[in-house]
Design a protein around this motif. Structure first.
Motif, PDB file in Angstrom:
ATOM      1  N   TRP A  77      -4.334  -0.613  -1.129  1.00 55.62           N
ATOM      2  CA  TRP A  77      -4.151  -2.113   0.173  1.00 55.62           C
ATOM      3  C   TRP A  77      -3.021  -2.345   0.949  1.00 55.62           C
ATOM      4  O   TRP A  77      -3.731  -2.819   2.431  1.00 55.62           O
ATOM      5  N   LEU A  78      -2.061  -1.645   1.492  1.00 54.32           N
ATOM      6  CA  LEU A  78      -1.473  -1.345   2.627  1.00 54.32           C
ATOM      7  C   LEU A  78      -2.225  -0.885   3.745  1.00 54.32           C
ATOM      8  O   LEU A  78      -2.673  -1.252   4.865  1.00 54.32           O
ATOM      9  N   GLU A  79      -3.354   0.263   3.392  1.00 55.19           N
ATOM     10  CA  GLU A  79      -3.556   1.023   4.247  1.00 55.19           C
ATOM     11  C   GLU A  79      -5.219   0.226   5.041  1.00 55.19           C
ATOM     12  O   GLU A  79      -5.106   0.213   6.501  1.00 55.19           O
ATOM     13  N   MET A  80      -5.527  -0.007   4.844  1.00 50.17           N
ATOM     14  CA  MET A  80      -6.836  -1.937   4.068  1.00 50.17           C
ATOM     15  C   MET A  80      -6.151  -2.950   5.297  1.00 50.17           C
ATOM     16  O   MET A  80      -6.767  -3.096   6.229  1.00 50.17           O
ATOM     17  N   ALA A  81      -4.944  -3.269   4.937  1.00 51.34           N
ATOM     18  CA  ALA A  81      -4.325  -4.393   5.567  1.00 51.34           C
ATOM     19  C   ALA A  81      -3.499  -3.982   6.751  1.00 51.34           C
ATOM     20  O   ALA A  81      -4.044  -4.731   7.411  1.00 51.34           O
ATOM     21  N   LEU A  82      -3.195  -2.938   6.898  1.00 51.55           N
ATOM     22  CA  LEU A  82      -2.252  -2.165   8.123  1.00 51.55           C
ATOM     23  C   LEU A  82      -4.201  -1.942   9.286  1.00 51.55           C
ATOM     24  O   LEU A  82      -3.560  -2.277  10.257  1.00 51.55           O
ATOM     25  N   GLU A  83      -4.985  -1.724   8.479  1.00 52.99           N
ATOM     26  CA  GLU A  83      -6.217  -1.281   9.503  1.00 52.99           C
ATOM     27  C   GLU A  83      -6.313  -2.637  10.156  1.00 52.99           C
ATOM     28  O   GLU A  83      -7.478  -2.664  10.793  1.00 52.99           O
ATOM     29  N   ASN A  84      -6.466  -3.740   9.401  1.00 57.08           N
ATOM     30  CA  ASN A  84      -7.190  -4.497   9.913  1.00 57.08           C
ATOM     31  C   ASN A  84      -6.463  -5.664  10.570  1.00 57.08           C
ATOM     32  O   ASN A  84      -5.998  -7.008  10.803  1.00 57.08           O
ATOM     33  N   ARG A  85      -4.944  -5.167  10.876  1.00 56.94           N
ATOM     34  CA  ARG A  85      -3.172  -6.006  11.656  1.00 56.94           C
ATOM     35  C   ARG A  85      -3.164  -7.376  11.084  1.00 56.94           C
ATOM     36  O   ARG A  85      -2.934  -7.877  11.470  1.00 56.94           O
ATOM     37  N   TYR A  86      -2.789  -7.038   9.559  1.00 58.48           N
ATOM     38  CA  TYR A  86      -2.417  -7.924   8.950  1.00 58.48           C
ATOM     39  C   TYR A  86      -1.316  -8.452   8.932  1.00 58.48           C
ATOM     40  O   TYR A  86      -0.540  -7.407   7.676  1.00 58.48           O
ATOM     41  N   GLU A  87      -0.592  -8.792   9.903  1.00 61.79           N
ATOM     42  CA  GLU A  87       1.046  -9.231   9.477  1.00 61.79           C
ATOM     43  C   GLU A  87       1.851  -9.977   8.218  1.00 61.79           C
ATOM     44  O   GLU A  87       2.849  -8.904   8.466  1.00 61.79           O
ATOM     45  N   PRO A  88       1.278 -10.157   7.152  1.00 64.34           N
ATOM     46  CA  PRO A  88       2.267 -10.300   5.810  1.00 64.34           C
ATOM     47  C   PRO A  88       2.772  -8.543   5.493  1.00 64.34           C
ATOM     48  O   PRO A  88       3.399  -8.571   4.819  1.00 64.34           O
ATOM     49  N   ALA A  89       1.230  -7.716   5.754  1.00 63.14           N
ATOM     50  CA  ALA A  89       1.980  -6.546   4.888  1.00 63.14           C
ATOM     51  C   ALA A  89       2.631  -4.960   5.615  1.00 63.14           C
ATOM     52  O   ALA A  89       3.282  -4.892   4.962  1.00 63.14           O
ATOM     53  N   VAL A  90       3.078  -5.939   6.982  1.00 61.94           N
ATOM     54  CA  VAL A  90       4.276  -4.772   7.363  1.00 61.94           C
ATOM     55  C   VAL A  90       5.633  -4.716   6.982  1.00 61.94           C
ATOM     56  O   VAL A  90       5.371  -3.802   6.824  1.00 61.94           O
ATOM     57  N   ALA A  91       6.022  -5.943   7.074  1.00 63.94           N
ATOM     58  CA  ALA A  91       7.196  -5.449   5.731  1.00 63.94           C
ATOM     59  C   ALA A  91       6.749  -4.685   4.693  1.00 63.94           C
ATOM     60  O   ALA A  91       7.733  -3.792   4.075  1.00 63.94           O
ATOM     61  N   GLN A  92       6.039  -5.149   3.547  1.00 66.48           N
ATOM     62  CA  GLN A  92       5.690  -4.474   2.572  1.00 66.48           C
ATOM     63  C   GLN A  92       5.853  -2.769   2.740  1.00 66.48           C
ATOM     64  O   GLN A  92       5.747  -1.953   2.272  1.00 66.48           O
ATOM     65  N   ALA A  93       4.494  -2.830   3.820  1.00 64.83           N
ATOM     66  CA  ALA A  93       4.614  -1.454   4.185  1.00 64.83           C
ATOM     67  C   ALA A  93       5.840  -0.788   4.799  1.00 64.83           C
ATOM     68  O   ALA A  93       6.234   0.455   4.248  1.00 64.83           O
ATOM     69  N   GLU A  94       7.175  -1.365   5.462  1.00 68.59           N
ATOM     70  CA  GLU A  94       7.967  -0.450   6.151  1.00 68.59           C
ATOM     71  C   GLU A  94       8.982  -0.322   4.810  1.00 68.59           C
ATOM     72  O   GLU A  94       9.598   0.259   4.144  1.00 68.59           O
ATOM     73  N   GLU A  95       8.747  -1.397   3.379  1.00 70.74           N
ATOM     74  CA  GLU A  95       9.494  -1.656   2.128  1.00 70.74           C
ATOM     75  C   GLU A  95       8.892   0.040   1.579  1.00 70.74           C
ATOM     76  O   GLU A  95       9.676   0.775   1.572  1.00 70.74           O
ATOM     77  N   PHE A  96       7.625   0.105   1.744  1.00 67.18           N
ATOM     78  CA  PHE A  96       7.312   1.377   0.646  1.00 67.18           C
ATOM     79  C   PHE A  96       7.935   2.660   1.496  1.00 67.18           C
ATOM     80  O   PHE A  96       7.609   3.641   0.997  1.00 67.18           O
ATOM     81  N   LEU A  97       7.557   2.570   3.028  1.00 61.04           N
ATOM     82  CA  LEU A  97       7.801   3.654   3.606  1.00 61.04           C
ATOM     83  C   LEU A  97       8.900   4.152   3.882  1.00 61.04           C
ATOM     84  O   LEU A  97       9.427   5.453   4.014  1.00 61.04           O
ATOM     85  N   ALA A  98       9.706   3.522   3.167  1.00 58.70           N
ATOM     86  CA  ALA A  98      11.248   3.410   3.094  1.00 58.70           C
ATOM     87  C   ALA A  98      11.756   3.817   2.183  1.00 58.70           C
ATOM     88  O   ALA A  98      13.022   5.317   1.882  1.00 58.70           O
ATOM     89  N   ARG A  99      10.915   3.607   0.813  1.00 55.19           N
ATOM     90  CA  ARG A  99      11.336   4.267  -0.745  1.00 55.19           C
ATOM     91  C   ARG A  99      10.407   5.562  -1.141  1.00 55.19           C
ATOM     92  O   ARG A  99      11.336   6.499  -1.766  1.00 55.19           O
TER      93      ARG A  99
END
Length: 641
Positions: A568-590
């Motif tokens: 989901w995050l890969e797909m969302a970031l590839e399409n510059r989906y702003e609401p996924a940025v915060a979740q991606a940051e949390e995911f990459l931090a943990r």
């Protein structure tokens, strides 16, 4: 080791059954019986020449390593002595070891007499050679012994020292090692080559109340040293490649699964971990029914903190696992089947050089699929196979069907985490099985493990054994295309493709979504494999409204399955989906698993002016929390143009 980069998931179906615990206990089983150590042969053919080691095993080789080390969590240091038993001819006067950053203060013979040593030439990840004079010793063929006093460098790439804040309990620090492929030379002075198998033992001291586990059989209870520290002892009496010597230490507890299986984890993680791996004893039984006796005694696992860079690592008697595979429904525990299968392919019979890593990973991935079929059924196994095949197709489409790196044997370069070594290797054996018949193929593979147990092997040996002990006729040899599979690039035309019906419902739903935007009503009831198949085949370009609708209808951002969350995050970031940025940051931090971390940073980096500032900001916060393996991958991404 379970694929660190591939997008294909490790395990897939929704199963909630609990394995029987006949004979299980609440404490780990210990042993004090030490059989006579075995000595494995050294392969001398040109295809077995390891270019990633400085060792000269035909002249002098290490047969046994005895470690006596102290863990200092405050200084993030490990040091002490390594006593090496050596087999060498009478005329041999030098032993060459591998070292990468080791701080060596003395080398002596068994009587304490100093031996001359110096740091040889070498740069980069291979480190430097460490020649040691052994011009003294017994008659030819008898073991010689040297004692090395040393410490690992604070930044030893194999070791990750975690602060208490980086653990689940947040009370005590944690340490774990990751040796594959050539990282153990950063904390153990030995000949660090998969073709130079060694027995080993260790005595490790650590502060209370931390427990220590290793990839050897624990010997007795911990020794209380009376100074706030305890000593733990381990033995591996069977010769193993040095990359399989592993250690972990922290606030961990144990829970038995069956008479020879159990799991370690931090106390707060242990209940969820146990529920996820409770089928393990059943998997061991299934594996033995396929390819013979499990020869390592116990099969225990440890669930490490999320900084662990891989899905799993097949360290003998103590598989290391990432917590990111815990989904609450055992949908990803094909990972356990994979690491268990390594007890035969990889640990029992090991690639002599990393250019033949498919002998470890491809054979294991095939074996994993057979365990999954035996324990969870043919549908799940076929779905996993279909995901593997799609992964091969994706890689070949990206790099070209004739790219040299798509051969299984790669002429000396180690190949880890690739869809070629894992998935093409598995489909090679799947194809051979289809042509020869399962019964005959299984008998052949079982004799391969039996006849080469505790020994190194090469691709040429594998081919020759197939020709001698499996192939029934010239016509069958032609149909099998063995040399094309092993030594040529691409995917041979005789490949046994997966059952197209495995994902028929899902593929129809993908087509319907592409045509009308219709969401699959059955999504919530699909297996994890089916959900991943759907997500991985959606259009590459999706609008903000489409992504929002997908998330709302399918609950993608709320999933407890990290494999699906990653897609989901890969797909969302590839399409510059702003609401996924915060979740991606949390995911990459943990999460520190390279399979997830590197691709997400790559997606952000590839998005130029939009993504690069995000990637730079997140990495500034997370880099120090990642293992050296993960850091190296992300460093390469962020250094690219």
């Amino acid at each position: 080791m379970r694929r660190p980069i591939s997008k294909v998931a490790s395990g897939l179906a929704l199963l909630l059954a609990t394995a029987a615990c006949t004979g299980a206990t609440s404490e780990p089983v210990v042993s004090t019986a030490i059989p006579e150590p075995m000595v494995s042969p050294i392969l001398t053919g040109p295809e077995a020449l390891d270019t990633l080691t400085y060792a000269q095993p035909q002249v002098a080789r290490v047969t046994h390593v005895a470690l006596d080390l102290e863990l200092d969590f405050d200084a993030k240091a490990i040091g002490g002595t390594a006593t090496l038993d050596i087999a060498a001819g009478e005329d041999a006067d030098e032993l060459v070891l591998d070292s990468n950053g080791l701080q060596i203060t003395a080398v002596t013979d068994a009587a304490g007499q100093p031996l001359y040593f110096h740091t040889g030439d070498g740069t980069g990840e291979t480190g430097k050679g460490l020649p040691v004079s052994i011009a003294i010793g017994k008659e030819a063929g008898s073991p010689r012994r040297i004692v090395i006093t040393y410490a690992a460098a604070p930044d030893a790439a194999a070791l990750q020292w975690l602060t208490r804040e980086q653990t689940a309990g947040k009370v005590h620090p944690f340490l774990f090692s990751q040796g594959q492929a050539i990282l153990n030379r950063t904390w153990i002075p030995t000949q660090d080559s998969p073709g130079i198998r060694q027995t080993w033992e260790a005595r490790i001291t650590a502060p209370k109340p931390l427990d220590v586990v290793m990839s050897g059989v624990v010997q007795g209870e911990p020794e209380d040293l009376g100074d706030g520290r305890r000593a733990f002892s381990f033995v591996m009496d069977k010769p193993v490649p040095p990359y399989l010597i592993a250690i972990a230490a922290g606030d961990i507890d144990f829970r038995a699964i069956g008479p020879r299986t159990g799991v370690w984890a931090e106390p707060s993680v242990l209940p969820r971990a146990y529920a996820e791996v409770a089928d393990t004893e059943e998997m061991v039984v299934a594996a033995e029914a396929l390819y013979g006796e499990y020869r390592w005694g116990r099969y225990d696992m440890i669930i490490l903190p999320p900084a662990f860079p891989y899905g799993g690592m097949e360290n003998p008697v103590m598989t290391f696992l990432t917590p990111t595979f815990i989904a609450g429904d055992r949908s990803n525990n094909g990972l356990v089947a994979h690491e268990l299968a390594h007890s035969w392919s990889g640990n029992l019979v090991t690639n002599a050089v990393w250019g033949d890593s498919w002998l470890n990973e491809g054979v294991t991935t095939y074996f994993e699929n057979r365990i999954v079929e035996a324990v969870y059924g043919k549908k799940r196994a076929e779905q996993e196979a279909a995901l593997m095949y799609a992964n091969i197709q994706e890689v070949l489409a990206e790099v070209g069907a004739d790219a040299p790196g798509t051969a299984l044997a790669t002429d000396g370069e180690y190949q880890l985490g690739s869809a070629i070594a894992y998935d093409k290797g598995a489909f090679f054996l799947r194809t051979v099985e289809r042509i020869t018949g399962r019964e005959r193929f299984d008998a052949w593979l079982r004799q391969w493990f039996d006849n080469h147990a505790f020994q190194p092997a090469t691709s040429e040996m594998f081919y020759e054994d197939m020709m001698a002990n499996l192939v029934a006729s010239d016509a069958e040899a032609e149909a099998l295309m063995l040399r094309d599979w092993i030594f040529a690039p691409g995917l041979p035309g005789n490949v046994a493709k997966p059952d197209p019906a495995a994902f028929a419902e899902v593929d129809a739903a993908v087509s319907e979504y592409k045509a009308s935007g219709h969401m699959p009503a059955a999504y919530a009831g699909w297996t994890a494999a089916e959900q991943m198949r759907f997500l991985d085949n959606l259009p590459a370009e999706l609008s903000t409204d489409q992504l929002s609708a997908l998330d709302q209808a399918l609950g993608l951002s709320q999933t407890g399955n990290n494999e699906i969350l990653f897609l989901w995050l890969e797909m969302a970031l590839e399409n510059r989906y702003e609401p996924a940025v915060a979740q991606a940051e949390e995911f990459l931090a943990r999460v520190g698993r390279a399979k997830f971390v590197r691709p997400l940073f790559a997606v952000l980096w590839n998005e130029g002016e939009w993504g690069r500032p995000i990637a730079t900001r997140i990495y500034a916060k997370t880099r120090d929390s990642y293992h050296a393996v993960t850091r190296a991958g992300v460093d390469r991404v962020l250094a690219s143009e």
